[in-house]
Design an enzyme around this catalytic site. Structure first.
Site, PDB file in Angstrom:
ATOM      1  CE  LYS A  43       2.342   5.777   4.989  1.00 25.98           C
ATOM      2  NZ  LYS A  43       2.492   5.833   6.437  1.00 25.98           N
TER       3      LYS A  43
HETATM    4  C1  PLP Z   1      -1.536   2.129   1.134  1.00 26.72           C
HETATM    5  C2  PLP Z   1      -1.529   2.751   2.485  1.00 26.72           C
HETATM    6  N1  PLP Z   1      -2.670   3.170   2.993  1.00 26.72           N
HETATM    7  C3  PLP Z   1      -2.744   3.734   4.220  1.00 26.72           C
HETATM    8  C4  PLP Z   1      -1.634   3.878   5.014  1.00 26.72           C
HETATM    9  C5  PLP Z   1      -1.818   4.420   6.393  1.00 26.72           C
HETATM   10  O1  PLP Z   1      -1.342   5.702   6.612  1.00 26.72           O
HETATM   11  P1  PLP Z   1      -0.660   6.050   8.004  1.00 26.72           P
HETATM   12  O2  PLP Z   1       0.573   5.207   8.096  1.00 26.72           O
HETATM   13  O3  PLP Z   1      -0.361   7.495   7.937  1.00 26.72           O
HETATM   14  O4  PLP Z   1      -1.607   5.688   9.097  1.00 26.72           O
HETATM   15  C6  PLP Z   1      -0.410   3.440   4.503  1.00 26.72           C
HETATM   16  C7  PLP Z   1       0.815   3.511   5.296  1.00 26.72           C
HETATM   17  O5  PLP Z   1       1.102   2.864   6.247  1.00 26.72           O
HETATM   18  C8  PLP Z   1      -0.347   2.864   3.221  1.00 26.72           C
HETATM   19  O6  PLP Z   1       0.808   2.417   2.696  1.00 26.72           O
END
Ligand code: PLP
Length: 324
Positions: A43
């Protein structure tokens, strides 16, 4: 001199690591290890991207306030950019997030507001609605990673090209967890533009909406939506940051499979990721098992297991029935 102007310049270009013990051939499985980013998660890529977009659009003025509904990692990404650029950050968080993440956000200077997880997304107490109220009351900027197209676009600009380059364009399958959908979507668009035959599979949790939506093109009945123990992926509403046109398949992974894969990765590959990384790896391995020797499956580990030590231990996992 070999010196960065600031820590965010170290963002991206995270390593792609072969997982030959977790999955032994004939196809190759590799994971992009995003905890190498400066704030420790995938992120970080979208935090700075959404803030720069807002500055350009005049939505964020010097000394302004940013408020975001976040399970933690996006908060850290935003906090890094906010600190370096002189903004105040408020994070509305679901109360199930581990205490390490709350401490981390507070250490980074953010204000954390815990909100109940067991309410509907449109309930005024939900973390989405709390963030919207603060936006309206304080005139704060709400990046909204669930709607902000700068989220998938950051992955189209950075993560996608990195994977293409790191695999010499030989990637055949992209399999990754879906939270906001930013990661899967931006990378999928980039890879499919380079090679339309790249197959894209999202990893969803039991209790979330994505698998059902992919099959039926509508949300599941309310009784099928329930809580689960995997952090960071799955949703109970449809974010506009999921670009369905680029997603070919959804693989569903249950809590036990995800947590066991998380420990297996730590113990066999020495890659210690959070439960969403475990879920992604479990889903990617299922896909890899269908393939021959020219299959090259890439998955992604969003953050480190060290962020969840209050869960990734014998006591908590035993209590939740995640161990044998
Ligand atoms: C720990 C974690 N894994 C996976 C994700 C998923 O990524 P994305 O939001 O880009 O789908 C997030 C975020 O939402 C996350 O905080």
């Amino acid at each position: 001199m070999e010196m960065y102007e600031n820590i965010l310049e170290t963002l991206g270009n995270t390593p792609l690591v072969k997982l030959g013990r977790f999955h032994s051939g004939p196809a190759t499985l590799a994971g992009k290890v995003e905890y190498f980013n400066p704030g420790g998660s995938v992120k970080d890529r979208i935090g700075i991207a959404m803030i720069e977009d807002a500055e350009k659009a005049g939505l964020l003025k010097p000394g302004g306030t940013i408020v975001e509904p976040t399970s933690g990692n996006t908060g850290v990404g935003l906090a890094m950019a906010a600190n370096l650029r002189g903004y105040r950050l408020i994070c509305a968080c679901p109360d199930k997030i581990p205490k390490e993440k709350v401490a981390l956000l507070e250490a980074m200077g953010a204000t954390v507001l815990p909100c109940p997880t067991n309410v509907e997304a449109d309930d005024p107490r939900s973390y989405y609605k709390v963030a919207e109220r603060i936006r309206d009351e304080e005139g704060a900027f709400l990046p909204n990673q669930y709607r902000n197209q700068g989220n998938p676009e950051a992955h189209y600009r950075t993560t996608g090209p990195e994977i293409w380059r790191q695999t010499d364009g030989k990637v055949t399958h992209w399999v990754v967890g879906v939270g906001t959908g930013g990661t899967i979507s931006g990378v999928a668009k980039y890879l499919k533009e380079r090679n339309p035959r790249v197959h894209v599979a999202g990893v969803d949790t039991v209790g979330s909406i994505y698998a059902y939506y992919h099959e039926h093109r509508e949300l599941p009945p309310a009784e099928q939506i329930h809580q689960y123990l995997i952090d960071g992926i799955g949703e109970d509403f449809m974010p506009s940051t999921v670009w369905w046109d680029y997603i070919d398949e959804i693989v569903t992974i249950d809590d036990k499979t995800a947590y066991r894969a998380t420990l297996e990765l730590a113990r066999r590959e020495s890659v210690f990721t959070g439960s969403s990384g475990g879920a992604a790896a479990a889903g990617a391995r299922q896909v890899a098992q269908r393939l021959g020797a020219d299959g090259l499956v890439v998955t992604l580990f969003p953050d480190s297991g060290e962020r969840y030590l209050s869960k990734l231990n014998k006591d908590w996992m035993g209590e939740k029935g995640l161990l044998d």
